[in-house]
Structure formats: structure tokens, C-alpha cells
Scaffold this motif. Structure first.
Motif, short mmCIF file in Angstrom:
data_model
loop_
_atom_site.label_atom_id
_atom_site.label_comp_id
_atom_site.label_asym_id
_atom_site.label_seq_id
_atom_site.Cartn_x
_atom_site.Cartn_y
_atom_site.Cartn_z
N SER A 1 0.79 -1.24 -0.15
CA SER A 1 0.02 0.00 -0.01
C SER A 1 0.87 1.46 -0.08
O SER A 1 0.65 2.35 -0.79
CB SER A 1 -0.86 -0.08 1.21
OG SER A 1 -1.69 1.18 1.26
N ALA A 2 1.99 1.13 0.86
CA ALA A 2 2.72 2.49 1.04
C ALA A 2 3.64 2.60 -0.40
O ALA A 2 3.56 3.53 -0.94
CB ALA A 2 3.80 2.35 2.18
N ARG B 1 -7.06 -9.34 0.32
CA ARG B 1 -6.90 -8.21 1.21
C ARG B 1 -8.24 -7.68 1.66
O ARG B 1 -9.35 -8.01 1.09
CB ARG B 1 -6.35 -7.08 0.38
CG ARG B 1 -4.95 -7.49 -0.48
CD ARG B 1 -4.56 -6.33 -1.08
NE ARG B 1 -3.53 -6.60 -2.07
CZ ARG B 1 -2.08 -6.68 -1.89
NH1 ARG B 1 -1.92 -6.72 -0.64
NH2 ARG B 1 -1.41 -7.01 -2.80
N GLN B 2 -8.26 -6.75 2.49
CA GLN B 2 -9.40 -5.90 2.93
C GLN B 2 -9.97 -5.11 1.99
O GLN B 2 -8.98 -4.65 1.20
CB GLN B 2 -9.08 -5.29 4.48
CG GLN B 2 -8.55 -6.37 5.59
CD GLN B 2 -9.75 -7.12 5.89
OE1 GLN B 2 -10.76 -6.81 5.89
NE2 GLN B 2 -9.65 -8.35 6.43
N LEU B 3 -10.95 -4.78 1.90
CA LEU B 3 -11.68 -3.98 1.02
C LEU B 3 -10.86 -2.48 1.53
O LEU B 3 -10.97 -1.76 0.40
CB LEU B 3 -13.17 -3.86 1.02
CG LEU B 3 -13.82 -2.96 0.17
CD1 LEU B 3 -13.43 -3.18 -1.18
CD2 LEU B 3 -15.28 -3.10 0.49
N SER B 4 -10.63 -2.10 2.49
CA SER B 4 -9.97 -0.77 2.79
C SER B 4 -8.66 -0.48 1.97
O SER B 4 -8.36 0.57 1.82
CB SER B 4 -9.80 -0.76 4.25
OG SER B 4 -9.02 -1.76 4.77
N PHE B 5 -8.13 -1.79 1.94
CA PHE B 5 -6.84 -1.46 1.18
C PHE B 5 -7.08 -1.08 -0.35
O PHE B 5 -6.32 -0.01 -0.61
CB PHE B 5 -6.19 -2.94 0.87
CG PHE B 5 -5.03 -2.90 -0.05
CD1 PHE B 5 -3.71 -2.71 0.28
CD2 PHE B 5 -4.91 -3.28 -1.42
CE1 PHE B 5 -2.41 -2.83 -0.36
CE2 PHE B 5 -3.95 -3.35 -2.31
CZ PHE B 5 -2.78 -2.91 -1.64
N TYR B 6 -8.03 -1.22 -0.97
CA TYR B 6 -8.35 -0.83 -2.19
C TYR B 6 -8.94 0.55 -2.18
O TYR B 6 -8.88 1.44 -3.05
CB TYR B 6 -9.23 -1.57 -2.97
CG TYR B 6 -8.69 -3.13 -3.11
CD1 TYR B 6 -7.66 -3.45 -4.14
CD2 TYR B 6 -9.11 -4.20 -2.39
CE1 TYR B 6 -7.28 -4.70 -4.07
CE2 TYR B 6 -8.64 -5.48 -2.47
CZ TYR B 6 -7.49 -5.53 -3.54
OH TYR B 6 -6.89 -6.90 -3.65
N GLU B 7 -9.85 0.73 -1.09
CA GLU B 7 -10.58 1.95 -1.02
C GLU B 7 -9.40 3.21 -0.78
O GLU B 7 -9.55 4.33 -1.19
CB GLU B 7 -11.45 2.18 0.12
CG GLU B 7 -12.80 1.04 -0.13
CD GLU B 7 -13.53 0.94 1.12
OE1 GLU B 7 -14.86 0.61 0.79
OE2 GLU B 7 -13.13 0.92 2.14
N ASN B 8 -8.54 2.86 0.09
CA ASN B 8 -7.60 3.99 0.62
C ASN B 8 -6.74 4.25 -0.71
O ASN B 8 -6.23 5.36 -0.93
CB ASN B 8 -6.46 3.32 1.40
CG ASN B 8 -7.09 3.33 2.85
OD1 ASN B 8 -7.87 3.89 3.17
ND2 ASN B 8 -6.74 2.33 3.76
#
Length: 195
Positions: free
Chosen positions: A13-14, A40-47
Motif C-alpha cells: 500500500s505504501a 486483502r481487506q476492502l479498505s486496502f483498495y478504498e485507500n
């Protein structure tokens, strides 16, 4: 999600965020998820998608369908690095320990502070002769790998009836040669078994 050869850059992500904010103006980061999507968590993609210049490629698309349209390819060091060279495109990787880091189309990022410079260089327009040199080098590596390799997938099947005697003999010879090379390198002190 940790690429063993680029432990210094194990936060994907970074890395994606740094690439997105370091890209030259007018360029977008297209993220092609690896085949094991769903890990992965959905938040990975949302971020990631919260960044204005980031888009996700449809999971059904193949990397080789995206590479011809790309200015450059970025990877932790996976095979898309080689595929970029086959299309005459620059590749950015995050490890000098990749088996592709010596190829002329590859730029190695050793620190985030160098990323903007590396991205500017990699996304600059290429002369045709440079792209041709990239394609030739990548093709040469593919041909060399094929010449010394053996197709491994059939060797791991429970039913080995479709494997020819010649394939088995070649696989055994390659393994013997590899073991001999390891012994030779260990004798020279250049191979550590505890690493």
C-alpha cells in the motif's frame, strides 16, 4: 504479500501510494492486482482509490494486455518486469536482488526519495532503438531460460503418465548440474546455506 527479494519494501500500500504521488503530472497509476485477489481487506483498495490518479484494472485483464498501453511498469520484482521488456517498456522494481535487475530496461528503486527521479526517467518518451534494445535483451533472457529449463508443471502431477522419458532425464540432469554448481559455489565461499 511480502516479496522475499525486496524485504525493504514490503508494504505494498505504501509503495502504491508513493508511486501515485511521485508520478509526473498527467500520468495515472493503474493497479493490476495479482491473481489471488480477495486476499486483502476492502479498505486496502478504498485507500488507494482515494488518490485522484489511481485506478484499478479489472481482475479479468491480463498484464500483457495492459503493458503495451503503459508508459512504464512498476513491480516488486515479479515476472511483469520481464514482460515489460518484451514490449520495449521500462520497468521499475524495488529490489536489486530480482533476477531481472540486470536487464537494460529495469530501474531499481533503493529508497523512496529517489522514486520521483526514477519515475520521470522511466516514463519519458523512448527512442525506437532503445525500445528495440529492451525487447532484444528480454527476449535473449527468455530464450536462455527456455534453453536450460524444463517444464516443471507436469513433474508435479499425481499422474505422471504423460511425461516422456526424455523430459524426466532432462529434469534429473538439470537438478544434478544445479547441485554441482551449488557445491562449487559453496567451496568458493560464495554460497551460504544458512542465509
Amino acid at each position: 504479500s511480502v516479496q522475499a527479494r525486496c524485504k525493504e519494501f514490503n508494504d505494498q500500500s505504501a509503495i502504491a501510494r508513493q508511486i501515485a504521488i511521485s508520478l509526473p503530472a498527467g500520468l495515472r497509476l493503474v493497479i493490476k492486482e495479482h491473481a489471488w485477489i480477495g486476499g486483502r481487506q476492502l479498505s486496502f483498495y478504498e485507500n488507494l482509490l482515494s488518490l485522484p490518479n489511481v485506478i484499478m484494472a479489472h481482475p479479468g485483464l491480463r498484464a500483457i494486455d495492459l503493458i503495451p498501453k503503459a508508459a512504464a511498469v512498476a513491480s516488486l520484482g515479479g515476472t511483469v518486469t520481464l514482460e515489460a521488456g518484451l514490449f520495449g517498456k521500462p520497468a521499475i522494481i524495488f529490489s536489486d536482488r530480482s533476477e531481472f535487475s540486470f536487464l537494460p530496461h529495469v530501474r531499481v528503486v533503493d529508497a523512496f526519495r529517489s522514486l520521483p527521479h526514477v519515475l520521470r526517467e522511466a516514463t519519458a518518451p523512448l527512442e525506437d532503438d532503445v525500445a528495440l534494445r529492451y525487447r532484444k535483451a528480454a527476449t535473449k533472457l527468455c530464450n536462455a531460460t527456455e534453453a536450460i529449463g524444463v517444464e516443471a508443471e507436469p513433474l508435479f502431477r499425481k499422474d505422471a503418465s504423460g511425461i516422456s522419458e526424455a523430459q524426466i532425464e532432462r529434469a534429473a540432469l538439470l537438478l544434478q548440474n544445479l547441485l554441482a554448481l551449488h557445491e562449487q559455489e559453496r567451496g568458493r565461499g560464495r554460497l551460504r546455506l544458512d542465509a
